[in-house]
Design a protein around this motif. Structure first.
Motif, PDB file in Angstrom:
ATOM      1  N   SER A 130      14.402  81.792  19.093  1.00 32.75           N
ATOM      2  CA  SER A 130      13.672  80.618  19.580  1.00 32.75           C
ATOM      3  C   SER A 130      14.634  79.686  20.304  1.00 32.75           C
ATOM      4  O   SER A 130      15.830  79.642  19.999  1.00 32.75           O
ATOM      5  CB  SER A 130      12.983  79.880  18.423  1.00 32.75           C
ATOM      6  OG  SER A 130      13.953  79.427  17.487  1.00 32.75           O
ATOM      7  N   HIS A 158      12.449  72.940  30.268  1.00 26.51           N
ATOM      8  CA  HIS A 158      11.566  73.918  29.625  1.00 26.51           C
ATOM      9  C   HIS A 158      10.720  74.688  30.636  1.00 26.51           C
ATOM     10  O   HIS A 158      10.218  75.768  30.317  1.00 26.51           O
ATOM     11  CB  HIS A 158      10.645  73.205  28.623  1.00 26.51           C
ATOM     12  CG  HIS A 158      11.349  72.749  27.387  1.00 26.51           C
ATOM     13  ND1 HIS A 158      11.605  73.571  26.318  1.00 26.51           N
ATOM     14  CD2 HIS A 158      11.862  71.519  27.063  1.00 26.51           C
ATOM     15  CE1 HIS A 158      12.236  72.896  25.372  1.00 26.51           C
ATOM     16  NE2 HIS A 158      12.411  71.642  25.794  1.00 26.51           N
ATOM     17  N   SER A 159      10.550  74.142  31.831  1.00 29.36           N
ATOM     18  CA  SER A 159       9.729  74.823  32.832  1.00 29.36           C
ATOM     19  C   SER A 159      10.514  75.883  33.601  1.00 29.36           C
ATOM     20  O   SER A 159       9.936  76.612  34.398  1.00 29.36           O
ATOM     21  CB  SER A 159       9.163  73.799  33.828  1.00 29.36           C
ATOM     22  OG  SER A 159      10.211  73.208  34.591  1.00 29.36           O
ATOM     23  N   GLY A 203      12.606  80.769  29.875  1.00 30.03           N
ATOM     24  CA  GLY A 203      11.808  81.183  28.735  1.00 30.03           C
ATOM     25  C   GLY A 203      12.557  82.229  27.924  1.00 30.03           C
ATOM     26  O   GLY A 203      13.377  82.989  28.454  1.00 30.03           O
ATOM     27  N   ASP A 216      12.151  85.396  25.016  1.00 29.80           N
ATOM     28  CA  ASP A 216      11.269  86.295  24.282  1.00 29.80           C
ATOM     29  C   ASP A 216      11.589  86.192  22.791  1.00 29.80           C
ATOM     30  O   ASP A 216      12.744  86.316  22.380  1.00 29.80           O
ATOM     31  CB  ASP A 216      11.452  87.735  24.767  1.00 29.80           C
ATOM     32  CG  ASP A 216      10.398  88.663  24.207  1.00 29.80           C
ATOM     33  OD1 ASP A 216      10.504  89.030  23.015  1.00 29.80           O
ATOM     34  OD2 ASP A 216       9.474  89.033  24.953  1.00 29.80           O
ATOM     35  N   LEU A 232      11.281  81.225  34.538  1.00 28.16           N
ATOM     36  CA  LEU A 232       9.827  81.069  34.570  1.00 28.16           C
ATOM     37  C   LEU A 232       9.317  80.742  35.967  1.00 28.16           C
ATOM     38  O   LEU A 232       8.131  80.937  36.259  1.00 28.16           O
ATOM     39  CB  LEU A 232       9.400  79.965  33.598  1.00 28.16           C
ATOM     40  CG  LEU A 232       9.742  80.215  32.119  1.00 28.16           C
ATOM     41  CD1 LEU A 232       9.319  79.018  31.266  1.00 28.16           C
ATOM     42  CD2 LEU A 232       9.082  81.489  31.619  1.00 28.16           C
TER      43      LEU A 232
END
Length: 232
Positions: free
Chosen positions: A64, A71-72, A75, A77, A86
């Protein structure tokens, strides 16, 4: 009486996840990754690798993002630890991003470890230069391997030629033992028999002829064995 006792050994969650990549130095796992500014969405930045010595559910790991500058943009997995973009980069995006990843196991009391990834956004020319440098190092290593391979093949070829030459010299230097012996004998009918024996190595050859007195020396007479047998 007999009593059967079944003993079940349960795994205890007593092992902390170990980060394999980025490599840990001084107790902290931190890595630096470079990415071109023209990278598209879905581009693989890196992959966090870790393992847990526990077995079963206690050894399952989850990934995590704890901290990220945007954050945009990135990402993670949850199950594989892959970090991907992203979206595409823009001119307003920062040139460096810091990501803090938490890796925890699936025990009742979870144990965890953290890893830090610094993502540097470089211009396409700089990215190509870094790629060319890596390719140059790889080509140099391949050329060294080829050079040593050529030397090895050349040495084997020279040894083979020398061996052939030595064998030829040994065959030519063998002395051939030729000896001849002239034998003279007289047959029962008064003719003179000449024979010459030749010896070559272990083999022996005999060449013979019979000369009748008063005849030409080049005349070869074959004895008549049937007449001799009838006379007997």
């Amino acid at each position: 009486s007999n009593v059967t006792v079944n003993v079940f050994i349960l795994d205890q969650n007593d092992n902390v996840p170990v980060i394999l990549y980025p490599v840990s130095t001084n107790g902290s796992a931190e890595g630096v990754e470079e990415i071109s500014r023209n990278a598209n969405a879905g581009h693989l930045v890196t992959k966090i690798r870790a393992y847990d010595a526990d077995i079963g559910y206690n050894g399952w790991l989850l990934f995590s993002l704890q901290e990220v500058s945007d954050h945009s943009l990135f990402g993670l997995d949850r199950y594989t630890g892959q970090i991907r973009t992203l979206r595409s980069f823009t001119e307003t995006d920062e040139a460096q991003h810091k990501l803090l990843i938490l890796v925890k196991d699936n025990g009742n009391v979870s144990l965890s470890a953290t890893a830090t990834v610094i993502v540097k956004v470089v211009e396409p020319k700089e990215a190509f230069a870094a790629s060319d440098e890596k390719n140059a190092v790889k080509d140099e290593e391949e050329s060294n391997v080829t050079y040593y391979l050529i030397i090895t093949l050349g040495s084997v070829s020279v040894l083979f030629v020398i061996s052939i030459i030595v064998l030829i010299v040994m065959q030519c230097s063998k002395s051939t033992d030729y000896s001849s012996k002239y034998l003279q004998d007289t047959n029962y009918d008064g003719t003179l028999c000449h024979s010459i024996q030749y010896r070559s190595g272990d083999k022996r050859y005999i060449i013979g002829s019979t000369i009748v007195p008063g005849s030409n020396g080049n005349t070869l007479v074959i004895p008549d064995r049937r007449r001799r047998e009838s006379g007997e």
